[in-house]
Design an enzyme around this catalytic site. Structure first.
Site, short mmCIF file in Angstrom:
data_model
loop_
_atom_site.label_atom_id
_atom_site.label_comp_id
_atom_site.label_asym_id
_atom_site.label_seq_id
_atom_site.Cartn_x
_atom_site.Cartn_y
_atom_site.Cartn_z
N SER A 1 52.54 24.64 18.78
CA SER A 1 53.13 23.90 19.90
C SER A 1 53.93 22.71 19.41
O SER A 1 53.85 21.60 19.95
CB SER A 1 52.04 23.43 20.88
OG SER A 1 52.58 23.10 22.14
N SER B 1 52.86 21.85 27.84
CA SER B 1 53.63 22.60 26.85
C SER B 1 53.89 24.06 27.22
O SER B 1 54.57 24.77 26.47
CB SER B 1 52.93 22.55 25.49
OG SER B 1 53.13 21.30 24.87
N LYS C 1 57.41 25.28 27.01
CA LYS C 1 58.06 25.86 25.83
C LYS C 1 58.34 27.36 25.97
O LYS C 1 59.10 27.92 25.18
CB LYS C 1 57.22 25.56 24.59
CG LYS C 1 57.23 24.08 24.23
CD LYS C 1 56.17 23.70 23.22
CE LYS C 1 56.21 22.19 22.97
NZ LYS C 1 54.97 21.68 22.36
#
Length: 311
Positions: free
Chosen positions: A132, A71, A74
C-alpha cells in the site's frame, strides 16, 4: 485504533430471488442465491457482496452511503494507469526524493522506494497494491498526470480518477487524493461503487495478477549503479489464509476505520466484497464468503512479517 462495538441498526437491501417474494425479518436479510440462510451479521458500517459473473448483488448493508475509503482508493489509481492508452508497463520511473518526503510528512504507508532508483510501471503497481505504498501512488500519479510540476501532474491525475469514476457510473464516488490520504475528507465512495469498480479492475490481467500476489520480490537499478532488491508483502491477510481468495485491497485511516475490498473464486463463481469501517474486517469477510459458497472454512490467518506494512 478506536473500535466501536456498540449496538448498531443494520439495514440490508433485499434482493429478489427468481419469483420468490422476500420477506423482511428482524435480522439483516439480502439474498440473490438459493440458500435459505440469511446473510451473516457483520459489524461493518457498510458492506456489499457482488457476483461478478452475473453482476448481481448478493448482499448489501448501507451500500449506497458515502464513506471515506482510505487506501482502497488505490484500486482506482491502478485502474487509471492500466487503462491509459498506449501503456508501457516496462517504462522506467525515477524515484524522486519528494515521494519519500510526502510519505514522511503524511505518516502514510510506504513501499520504501529509494531516491534515484528506477522502477518500472509494473513494479510500481506491486508497490502500490501490496504494501500500500503511498510513495508508489505518488510516483504513478506524477508519471501519468499532465503539467509542468509534480503538484500539477498529481492534481491532473486525480482529475482522471474522477473522470473514470464518472465514466463508470460511480455516482457516489469522489477522489481528492491519489492514495486515500485525504486532508479535506473529500475522498469517499460506497460499498456498491467500490464493488463495481473492482469488478471492472479485475477484468485487467495485470491488475488481477498483482492483487492476488501474497508477496513479491523485485529488483531495480539503484542510483549508485548497483541493483536494489525490494521485498513486499500483501497487507491483505485473506490472501494465503482463505481458500480461493484472489485480492484485493486493504485500507485504514482514522476517519475511514479498517476497510477491505476482497475477492474470491471457487469453482465457476467469483465474487467481490466490500467492507467499510469494520474492526473485524477479516472474520466478517470470511463470514460473507462462507455464506456465499455455502460452506464453513477453517482459517489460520497469515501473519505479516514484523517489518511489513500494515494497512
Amino acid at each position: 485504533m478506536h473500535k466501536r462495538r456498540g449496538t448498531v441498526t443494520r439495514r440490508w437491501r433485499v434482493a429478489a430471488v427468481a419469483s420468490t417474494v422476500a420477506v423482511a425479518i428482524a435480522v439483516p436479510v439480502a439474498m440473490a442465491q438459493a440458500s435459505a440462510e440469511p446473510p451473516p451479521e457483520v459489524s461493518a458500517k457498510g458492506a456489499y457482496l457482488l457476483d461478478t459473473g452475473s453482476n448481481k448483488e448478493l448482499m448489501a448493508k448501507d451500500a449506497d452511503t458515502k464513506r471515506p475509503m482510505a487506501s482502497t482508493t488505490k484500486i482506482m489509481t491502478a485502474l487509471v494507469v492500466l487503462e491509459t492508452r498506449g501503456l508501457d508497463l516496462n517504462k522506467q520511473v525515477t524515484i524522486k526524493q519528494e515521494y519519500r518526503d510526502y510519505v514522511t510528512k503524511s505518516g502514510a504507508s510506504t513501499a520504501d522506494l529509494q531516491t534515484g532508483d528506477k522502477l518500472t510501471v509494473n513494479q510500481l503497481l506491486y508497490g502500490l497494491m501490496l504494501p500500500s505504498g503511498c510513495d508508489a501512488a505518488m510516483a504513478l500519479a506524477d508519471t501519468f498526470g499532465t503539467g509542468d510540476t509534480t503538484a500539477e501532474r498529481t492534481k491532473s491525475f486525480i482529475s482522471k480518477m474522477n473522470a473514470k469514476a464518472q465514466d463508470l457510473g460511480l455516482t457516489n464516488t469522489k477522489y481528492d487524493s491519489f492514495d486515500g490520504v485525504s486532508a479535506d475528507a473529500d475522498n469517499y465512495s460506497t460499498p456498491h461503487d467500490l464493488a463495481q469498480l473492482t469488478r471492472r479492475a479485475m477484468d485487467n490481467a495485470t491488475f488481477d495478477t498483482v492483487v492476488k500476489s501474497v508477496s513479491t520480490k523485485q529488483e531495480a537499478p539503484a542510483a549508485n549503479g548497483n541493483t536494489r532488491y525490494y521485498s513486499w508483502d500483501n497487507t491483505n491477510q485473506l490472501l494465503g489464509s482463505y481458500q480461493g481468495a484472489i485480492g484485493v485491497k486493504t485500507g485504514t485511516t482514522t476517519p475511514a476505520g479498517p476497510c477491505l475490498v476482497f475477492a474470491a473464486k471457487r469453482g465457476d463463481k467469483t465474487v467481490v466484497g466490500v467492507i467499510l469501517n469494520d474492526a473485524d474486517r477479516y472474520p466478517d469477510a470470511k463470514k460473507m464468503l462462507d455464506w456465499t459458497y455455502d460452506t464453513t472454512t477453517e482459517v489460520k490467518w497469515r501473519q505479516l512479517p514484523k517489518d511489513a506494512q500494515r494497512d
